[in-house]
Design a protein around this motif. Sequence first.
Motif, PDB file in Angstrom:
ATOM      1  N   ILE A 116       3.370   1.037 -13.160  1.00 14.19           N
ATOM      2  CA  ILE A 116       3.576   1.048 -11.711  1.00 14.19           C
ATOM      3  C   ILE A 116       4.441  -0.148 -11.332  1.00 14.19           C
ATOM      4  O   ILE A 116       4.127  -1.295 -11.660  1.00 14.19           O
ATOM      5  N   TYR A 118       6.318  -2.039  -8.156  1.00 15.60           N
ATOM      6  CA  TYR A 118       6.197  -2.075  -6.706  1.00 15.60           C
ATOM      7  C   TYR A 118       6.723  -3.388  -6.147  1.00 15.60           C
ATOM      8  O   TYR A 118       6.889  -4.370  -6.870  1.00 15.60           O
ATOM      9  N   VAL A 124      -1.386  -3.282  -3.459  1.00 11.60           N
ATOM     10  CA  VAL A 124      -1.110  -2.242  -4.455  1.00 11.60           C
ATOM     11  C   VAL A 124      -1.732  -2.623  -5.794  1.00 11.60           C
ATOM     12  O   VAL A 124      -2.162  -1.754  -6.560  1.00 11.60           O
ATOM     13  N   VAL A 197       5.411   5.075 -11.932  1.00 11.93           N
ATOM     14  CA  VAL A 197       5.291   5.304 -10.487  1.00 11.93           C
ATOM     15  C   VAL A 197       5.962   4.132  -9.781  1.00 11.93           C
ATOM     16  O   VAL A 197       5.439   3.019  -9.794  1.00 11.93           O
ATOM     17  N   ARG A 199       7.054   2.125  -6.389  1.00  8.23           N
ATOM     18  CA  ARG A 199       6.736   1.991  -4.959  1.00  8.23           C
ATOM     19  C   ARG A 199       7.580   0.863  -4.407  1.00  8.23           C
ATOM     20  O   ARG A 199       7.370  -0.297  -4.752  1.00  8.23           O
ATOM     21  N   LYS A 218       7.627  10.073  -7.824  1.00  8.02           N
ATOM     22  CA  LYS A 218       8.302   9.265  -6.804  1.00  8.02           C
ATOM     23  C   LYS A 218       8.558  10.053  -5.532  1.00  8.02           C
ATOM     24  O   LYS A 218       8.459  11.277  -5.498  1.00  8.02           O
ATOM     25  N   CYS A 252       6.748   5.153   5.343  1.00  6.31           N
ATOM     26  CA  CYS A 252       7.487   6.343   4.929  1.00  6.31           C
ATOM     27  C   CYS A 252       7.031   7.598   5.647  1.00  6.31           C
ATOM     28  O   CYS A 252       7.712   8.630   5.598  1.00  6.31           O
ATOM     29  N   GLU A 378      -4.228   5.771  -2.538  1.00  4.58           N
ATOM     30  CA  GLU A 378      -3.157   6.517  -3.186  1.00  4.58           C
ATOM     31  C   GLU A 378      -2.331   5.575  -4.033  1.00  4.58           C
ATOM     32  O   GLU A 378      -2.223   4.382  -3.756  1.00  4.58           O
ATOM     33  N   GLY A 380       0.790   6.376  -4.486  1.00  2.00           N
ATOM     34  CA  GLY A 380       2.099   6.601  -3.886  1.00  2.00           C
ATOM     35  C   GLY A 380       2.160   8.019  -3.349  1.00  2.00           C
ATOM     36  O   GLY A 380       1.175   8.750  -3.376  1.00  2.00           O
ATOM     37  N   SER A 382       4.452  11.584  -3.634  1.00  2.00           N
ATOM     38  CA  SER A 382       5.448  12.285  -4.450  1.00  2.00           C
ATOM     39  C   SER A 382       6.060  13.428  -3.668  1.00  2.00           C
ATOM     40  O   SER A 382       5.357  14.234  -3.068  1.00  2.00           O
TER      41      SER A 382
END
Length: 412
Positions: A116, A118, A124, A197, A199, A218, A252, A378, A380, A382
């Motif tokens: 991950i 980020y 996170v 992943v 972020r 992603k 987002c 979460e 992230g 997707s």
Amino acid sequence: MYFVGQEARIASRLIAKADTATKNQALIAMANAIRRDESLLLTANAKDLESARAKGLEASMIDRLALSAKGVATMAEGLMQIAALADPVGEISGLNYRPSGIQVGKMRVPLGVIGIIYEARPNVTADAAGLCLKAGNAAILRGGSEAINSNQAIATCVKEGLRSAELPETAVQVIETIDRAAVGELIVMKDFVDVIVPRGGKGLIERITKEARVPVIKHLDGVCHVYIDDEADFDKAVCIADNAKTQRYGTCNTMETLLIHAEIAPRILPVLGKIYIDKGVELRGDETACDIIPLMRAATEQDWYEEYLAPILSIRIVAGLDQAIDHITKYGSQHTDAIITENYTRARRFLREVDSSSVMVNTTPRFADGFEYGLGAEIGISTDKIHARGPVGLEGLTSQKFIVLGNGQIRQ
């Protein structure tokens, strides 16, 4: 990074075998350590904030970087919620007898090692560690250089939790180096890493998508739409359209384009326009929208593609549902889109025809979030269509394998 990957692979086999009680014990211990060490975490975060301000980082970046006492408590609560969630590992579904007498079904299993990457957000570190652990995976976490002190302080609490449950500390490794080369190494370690992943900002995700040799979960953009139909409830539409944009700007799942049916636009747009302008939102609209609100700037073609992550909103007046869906199909990012209508048939069409990871009726896209969806947290979001789509929680961090149960049958 080779040894980090090697240790993660070894740890992943041990974590995959861990029972639910052991994983929950580790999660609860992590949460308790974070609560206990609140002052240490805030001190570490203060160092990161001081450095960020000295470097002149943007206010939005500093906002994401900042931890408060409430933020520390939320991290701990998030881990407790993950502990309370059902363990997906080993879950068997779809078990059916075949004519041969065998039973065929699927079992949910960990992915293995999850990398991950980020930026900025220290929380996170805790969320990712907790989710990966509960789903039976090992994790390699590479946070942004701007949060190095915060991330390492949280990592200390995570490792304490793992030790208390007699699980390997290498099940969650938080990379200590701020060298950007570490990212390049991590995303090509296909022998040790099963999925990446990312972020962060668009630049980070574009780089990882381009260079990775490991599968990536992603989303690139969050160009989210709200369409107000001519059969929308007026008060409901105003409330939702306000919240969708102004509840928070830099996320987002914030609305970036508002679509309004031409029949209702002369009534509702002046009301919404005043709300937005009073809150300091810059409006950019098509010709019809600008005629209704003269203070609005004319939108360019590029505006319809933009994820502003700022108090800026594009507004377009459309002839109806078909044109709204066509606009979303052309300019959207398949993240989250919503319709406000009391017409059941139109709502069903919108749900069926809009190809996004979350599609909503009569509510705000700001709900597109793992916590709000009941996932606990979460890793992230997707917008891919293979494996995981939408907010990625525990189930998204697992896969399935076929299992077959027999009693001596052989194939004829």
